[in-house]
Design a protein around this motif. Structure first.
Motif, PDB file in Angstrom:
ATOM      1  N   GLY A  33       0.768  -1.241   0.000  1.00 48.46           N
ATOM      2  CA  GLY A  33       0.000   0.000   0.000  1.00 48.46           C
ATOM      3  C   GLY A  33       0.796   1.288   0.000  1.00 48.46           C
ATOM      4  N   GLY A  34       2.107   1.223  -0.281  1.00 48.90           N
ATOM      5  CA  GLY A  34       2.919   2.440  -0.285  1.00 48.90           C
ATOM      6  C   GLY A  34       2.562   3.389  -1.411  1.00 48.90           C
ATOM      7  N   THR A  35       2.793   4.692  -1.176  1.00 46.17           N
ATOM      8  CA  THR A  35       2.500   5.704  -2.189  1.00 46.17           C
ATOM      9  C   THR A  35       3.634   6.726  -2.291  1.00 46.17           C
ATOM     10  OG1 THR A  35       1.320   7.115  -0.606  1.00 46.17           O
ATOM     11  CG2 THR A  35       0.001   5.510  -1.863  1.00 46.17           C
ATOM     12  N   ILE A  36       3.625   7.471  -3.400  1.00 48.32           N
ATOM     13  CA  ILE A  36       4.581   8.547  -3.659  1.00 48.32           C
ATOM     14  C   ILE A  36       3.784   9.817  -3.933  1.00 48.32           C
ATOM     15  CG2 ILE A  36       6.556   9.283  -5.057  1.00 48.32           C
ATOM     16  CD1 ILE A  36       6.483   6.416  -6.292  1.00 48.32           C
ATOM     17  N   ASP A  37       4.170  10.923  -3.328  1.00 44.59           N
ATOM     18  CA  ASP A  37       3.533  12.202  -3.643  1.00 44.59           C
ATOM     19  C   ASP A  37       4.061  12.744  -4.970  1.00 44.59           C
ATOM     20  OD1 ASP A  37       1.919  12.304  -1.407  1.00 44.59           O
ATOM     21  OD2 ASP A  37       3.343  13.486  -0.228  1.00 44.59           O
ATOM     22  N   VAL A  38       3.153  13.252  -5.805  1.00 44.96           N
ATOM     23  CA  VAL A  38       3.506  13.923  -7.046  1.00 44.96           C
ATOM     24  C   VAL A  38       3.313  15.421  -6.822  1.00 44.96           C
ATOM     25  CG1 VAL A  38       3.033  14.162  -9.508  1.00 44.96           C
ATOM     26  CG2 VAL A  38       2.767  11.935  -8.389  1.00 44.96           C
ATOM     27  N   PRO A 163      12.393   9.586 -18.365  1.00 44.69           N
ATOM     28  CA  PRO A 163      12.690  10.746 -17.528  1.00 44.69           C
ATOM     29  C   PRO A 163      11.467  11.634 -17.312  1.00 44.69           C
ATOM     30  CG  PRO A 163      13.297  11.241 -19.764  1.00 44.69           C
ATOM     31  CD  PRO A 163      12.712   9.850 -19.783  1.00 44.69           C
ATOM     32  N   TRP A 164      11.683  12.672 -16.508  1.00 48.74           N
ATOM     33  CA  TRP A 164      10.577  13.553 -16.134  1.00 48.74           C
ATOM     34  C   TRP A 164      10.361  14.705 -17.108  1.00 48.74           C
ATOM     35  CZ3 TRP A 164      12.602  18.341 -15.853  1.00 48.74           C
ATOM     36  CH2 TRP A 164      13.947  18.468 -15.480  1.00 48.74           C
ATOM     37  N   LYS A 188       8.993   2.010 -16.314  1.00 47.00           N
ATOM     38  CA  LYS A 188       9.110   2.712 -15.035  1.00 47.00           C
ATOM     39  C   LYS A 188       9.319   4.194 -15.330  1.00 47.00           C
ATOM     40  CE  LYS A 188      11.376   4.317 -12.195  1.00 47.00           C
ATOM     41  NZ  LYS A 188      11.296   5.683 -11.556  1.00 47.00           N
ATOM     42  N   PRO A 189       8.245   5.015 -15.232  1.00 46.87           N
ATOM     43  CA  PRO A 189       8.406   6.449 -15.463  1.00 46.87           C
ATOM     44  C   PRO A 189       9.073   7.134 -14.274  1.00 46.87           C
ATOM     45  CG  PRO A 189       6.162   5.994 -14.797  1.00 46.87           C
ATOM     46  CD  PRO A 189       6.853   4.654 -14.910  1.00 46.87           C
ATOM     47  N   ALA A 190       9.571   8.343 -14.498  1.00 48.92           N
ATOM     48  CA  ALA A 190      10.175   9.120 -13.425  1.00 48.92           C
ATOM     49  C   ALA A 190       9.150   9.378 -12.327  1.00 48.92           C
ATOM     50  CB  ALA A 190      10.707  10.446 -13.961  1.00 48.92           C
ATOM     51  N   LYS A 191       9.616   9.334 -11.085  1.00 49.32           N
ATOM     52  CA  LYS A 191       8.700   9.522  -9.955  1.00 49.32           C
ATOM     53  C   LYS A 191       8.115  10.928  -9.930  1.00 49.32           C
ATOM     54  CE  LYS A 191      12.394  10.764  -6.696  1.00 49.32           C
ATOM     55  NZ  LYS A 191      13.086  10.391  -5.437  1.00 49.32           N
ATOM     56  N   GLN A 192       8.818  11.905 -10.529  1.00 48.16           N
ATOM     57  CA  GLN A 192       8.314  13.287 -10.517  1.00 48.16           C
ATOM     58  C   GLN A 192       7.113  13.459 -11.437  1.00 48.16           C
ATOM     59  OE1 GLN A 192      11.455  12.372 -11.138  1.00 48.16           O
ATOM     60  NE2 GLN A 192      12.951  13.685 -10.105  1.00 48.16           N
ATOM     61  N   THR A 193       7.063  12.672 -12.534  1.00 45.63           N
ATOM     62  CA  THR A 193       6.018  12.878 -13.546  1.00 45.63           C
ATOM     63  C   THR A 193       5.426  11.545 -14.017  1.00 45.63           C
ATOM     64  OG1 THR A 193       7.712  12.889 -15.288  1.00 45.63           O
ATOM     65  CG2 THR A 193       7.038  15.031 -14.388  1.00 45.63           C
ATOM     66  N   PRO A 194       4.758  10.823 -13.148  1.00 42.92           N
ATOM     67  CA  PRO A 194       4.206   9.522 -13.556  1.00 42.92           C
ATOM     68  C   PRO A 194       2.838   9.594 -14.212  1.00 42.92           C
ATOM     69  CG  PRO A 194       3.805   9.867 -11.233  1.00 42.92           C
ATOM     70  CD  PRO A 194       4.582  11.078 -11.707  1.00 42.92           C
ATOM     71  N   LEU A 195       2.141  10.727 -14.077  1.00 41.41           N
ATOM     72  CA  LEU A 195       0.727  10.764 -14.441  1.00 41.41           C
ATOM     73  C   LEU A 195       0.500  10.628 -15.945  1.00 41.41           C
ATOM     74  CD1 LEU A 195      -0.508  13.556 -11.991  1.00 41.41           C
ATOM     75  CD2 LEU A 195      -0.529  11.066 -11.669  1.00 41.41           C
ATOM     76  N   CYS A 196       1.348  11.244 -16.760  1.00 46.62           N
ATOM     77  CA  CYS A 196       1.170  11.136 -18.214  1.00 46.62           C
ATOM     78  C   CYS A 196       1.371   9.702 -18.689  1.00 46.62           C
ATOM     79  CB  CYS A 196       2.123  12.083 -18.940  1.00 46.62           C
ATOM     80  SG  CYS A 196       1.629  13.825 -18.873  1.00 46.62           S
ATOM     81  N   ALA A 219       7.533   4.030  -8.934  1.00 47.00           N
ATOM     82  CA  ALA A 219       8.304   3.668  -7.750  1.00 47.00           C
ATOM     83  C   ALA A 219       9.174   4.833  -7.300  1.00 47.00           C
ATOM     84  CB  ALA A 219       9.185   2.449  -8.031  1.00 47.00           C
ATOM     85  N   GLU A 220       9.340   4.956  -5.996  1.00 45.68           N
ATOM     86  CA  GLU A 220      10.204   5.980  -5.406  1.00 45.68           C
ATOM     87  C   GLU A 220      11.659   5.724  -5.749  1.00 45.68           C
ATOM     88  OE1 GLU A 220      11.475   9.249  -3.318  1.00 45.68           O
ATOM     89  OE2 GLU A 220       9.350   8.674  -3.428  1.00 45.68           O
ATOM     90  N   LYS A 221      12.090   4.471  -5.665  1.00 42.97           N
ATOM     91  CA  LYS A 221      13.491   4.113  -5.894  1.00 42.97           C
ATOM     92  C   LYS A 221      13.589   3.210  -7.117  1.00 42.97           C
ATOM     93  CE  LYS A 221      14.783   4.557  -1.016  1.00 42.97           C
ATOM     94  NZ  LYS A 221      15.347   3.868   0.178  1.00 42.97           N
ATOM     95  N   SER A 222      14.056   3.796  -8.203  1.00 46.08           N
ATOM     96  CA  SER A 222      14.124   3.064  -9.462  1.00 46.08           C
ATOM     97  C   SER A 222      15.033   1.849  -9.359  1.00 46.08           C
ATOM     98  CB  SER A 222      14.606   3.993 -10.573  1.00 46.08           C
ATOM     99  OG  SER A 222      14.664   3.328 -11.802  1.00 46.08           O
ATOM    100  N   GLY A 223      16.181   2.012  -8.709  1.00 47.10           N
ATOM    101  CA  GLY A 223      17.146   0.922  -8.629  1.00 47.10           C
ATOM    102  C   GLY A 223      16.599  -0.299  -7.922  1.00 47.10           C
ATOM    103  N   ASP A 224      15.807  -0.088  -6.868  1.00 47.18           N
ATOM    104  CA  ASP A 224      15.284  -1.211  -6.104  1.00 47.18           C
ATOM    105  C   ASP A 224      14.320  -2.068  -6.911  1.00 47.18           C
ATOM    106  OD1 ASP A 224      16.759  -0.253  -4.024  1.00 47.18           O
ATOM    107  OD2 ASP A 224      15.061   0.427  -2.812  1.00 47.18           O
ATOM    108  N   THR A 225      13.611  -1.444  -7.838  1.00 50.88           N
ATOM    109  CA  THR A 225      12.623  -2.182  -8.618  1.00 50.88           C
ATOM    110  C   THR A 225      13.171  -2.654  -9.958  1.00 50.88           C
ATOM    111  OG1 THR A 225      11.782  -0.044  -9.390  1.00 50.88           O
ATOM    112  CG2 THR A 225      10.582  -1.111  -7.603  1.00 50.88           C
TER     113      THR A 225
END
Length: 493
Positions: A33-38, A163-164, A188-196, A219-225
């Motif tokens: 259930g984790g989330t990232i703020d945009v 990228p974002w 895996k889109p950039a965490k800053q701009t995932p909505l598009c 994902a918050e951490k690209s490397g981990d995923t």
């Protein structure tokens, strides 16, 4: 949830996009259930929260891509193309909403968002048409004994990291040829701009793309995923757009599985103006090459190398044009320049300008951050920049234009090539012989000759040296997702 600072339409556009992961044709919450703020970079306030994928989610995405692989690879090419054609039409219909979404999450003015959507959608249309043009060849063996048959086949499951700065276009120019070629993928889109990217997945689903062909994990951490997926022997292709530093790490990781790799990395684009150039046209081109996307583009003109006879006039004209731009939230009428992506970007660009000024550069316009809220930096022109200044040796990624002078053609070419990067260069001259001499000697993958824009869905986009390898766009872009099989035929002899 969106903040109260958004208008009702802005809130509706943000809420219309799923904020969950797209795996195997299903929208699902992240494991745990984790989330990232945009964040809205024009206010510094959150727009919404999206799912923060776990390693388990990432593996599920690759599982889905692999499970869908055989059926999609053998789907009729016309059918693959029709999915893209329908997606193209849906993107056209929804341009206004997607543009607003892009401006909210990335910051660029609405007019620039619409321009990016048109550019991004050109890849969708181009590869819709290319899906039925994947050809092999049949020839007589050079000895006359036997025949040579070659065929092109989908390379297999692909991994994309985008990228974002161009949140839709950097996706479509990877996703569209992969779909056309018959590949499945995890994006895996950039965490800053995932909505598009989530909006694009929603559109492709509606256009009839089968579940599992496209899988999107935020994902918050690209490397981990992504690192475990790169290490998975089922993956066959990795495509990344981003910094050279990250690209080098990914290349090392990809080497363990000998993945086919394409990298579109950093740039330090020279913009060379010769003494015979049409100066007004050169300034027009400079405004496009520098200020597109607020300078947050790998193709952005980074160094303005201008003949000494016109350097002062060029710098003054450029400063007048850049100083007249309106800096504002991208949703506002009349906005020319939106915010940078975050506070760190403002601080870094400010430090680069200070370094140049401390070294003797003159500020002709701008020179610093604009008071907030938001992450704004004034369009800036620097004259008489000393060799070795950071704005000449590093990628600026912002609205700063350093101008330096040269005395002869050889010096201009040497200055332009004096970088580890080699993505794009811009050249302005009215002398055709000079133009050919210069473009043949420039160490870049692309050149804009008397124009400030090189992006084109039908042309191969990519660089040399530490700007990467592989190409996106055109026939070359399709080849990135195909492998060649040769059959020696003992017939006809």
């Amino acid at each position: 949830m969106p903040t109260s600072a958004l208008t009702s339409r802005e809130s509706a556009v943000v809420e219309a996009v799923p904020h969950r992961l797209y795996i195997g044709g299903e929208w699902r919450d992240a494991e745990g259930g984790g989330t990232i703020d945009v964040e809205d970079p024009s206010t510094g306030q959150p727009l919404c929260a999206v799912a923060d994928a776990s390693l388990g989610d990432a593996k599920a995405a690759l599982d889905a891509a692999c499970a869908a692989g055989e059926a999609w690879r053998t789907t009729a090419p016309r059918e693959r193309g029709e999915v893209l054609r329908r997606a193209y039409e849906l993107i056209v219909e929804r341009t206004d909403d997607i543009a607003l979404l892009m401006t909210l999450e990335m910051g660029k003015p609405i007019s620039e968002s619409k321009a990016e959507i048109a550019y991004a959608n050109n890849f969708v249309r181009w590869y819709a048409e290319e899906a039925v043009r994947i050809n092999g060849r049949f020839t007589v063996n050079e000895s006359g004994a036997g025949r040579v048959l070659t065929m092109k086949q989908a390379i297999g499951p692909c991994l994309f990291i985008t990228p974002w700065n161009f949140p839709l276009a950097m996706g479509t120019r990877k996703i569209a040829p992969a779909i056309a070629a018959g590949c499945t993928m995890v994006v895996k889109p950039a965490k800053q701009t995932p909505l598009c990217m989530l909006a694009l997945a929603q559109i492709l689903e509606e256009a009839g793309l089968p579940g599992g062909v496209l899988n999107v994990i935020t994902a918050e951490k690209s490397g981990d995923t992504m690192a475990p997926l790169i290490a998975d022997p089922r993956a066959r292709k990795l495509s990344f757009t981003g910094s050279t530093a990250v690209g080098k790490t990914l290349i090392k990781q990809a080497s363990e599985q000998v993945l086919k790799v394409s990298m579109e990395l950093g740039g330090n684009a020279p913009f060379v103006v010769f003494g015979d150039a049409d100066l007004d046209a050169a300034v027009d081109g400079a405004m496009i090459a520098k200020m597109r996307n607020m300078g947050e583009a790998c193709t952005s003109a980074n160094r303005f190398i201008v003949h000494e006879s016109v350097a002062e006039a060029f710098a003054d004209k450029l400063a007048q044009r850049m100083g007249a731009l309106t800096v504002a939230r991208g949703t506002e009428d009349g906005a020319d320049v939106g915010p940078l992506i975050n506070a760190d970007a403002v601080q870094e660009i400010g430090a680069m300008v200070k370094d140049a000024v401390d070294g003797g550069a003159r500020v002709l316009t701008g020179g610093g951050a604009v008071d907030g809220p938001g992450h704004f930096f004034a369009p800036t022109v620097l004259a008489e920049v000393a060799p070795g200044a950071r704005v000449l040796t590093e990628e600026i990624f912002g609205p700063v234009a350093p101008v330096v002078a040269f005395s002869d053609d050889d010096e201009a070419i040497a200055m332009a090539n004096d970088t580890e990067y080699g993505l794009v260069a811009y050249v302005y001259t009215r002398d055709l012989d000079r133009a050919f001499r210069v473009v043949e000697r420039l160490e870049t993958g692309m050149i804009g000759l008397n124009q400030g824009m090189v992006s084109n869905a039908g042309a191969p986009f990519g660089g040399v040296k530490q700007s990467g390898f592989g190409r996106e766009g055109g026939a070359e872009g399709m080849e990135e997702y195909l492998e060649t099989k040769y059959v020696a035929l003992n017939v006809g002899g």
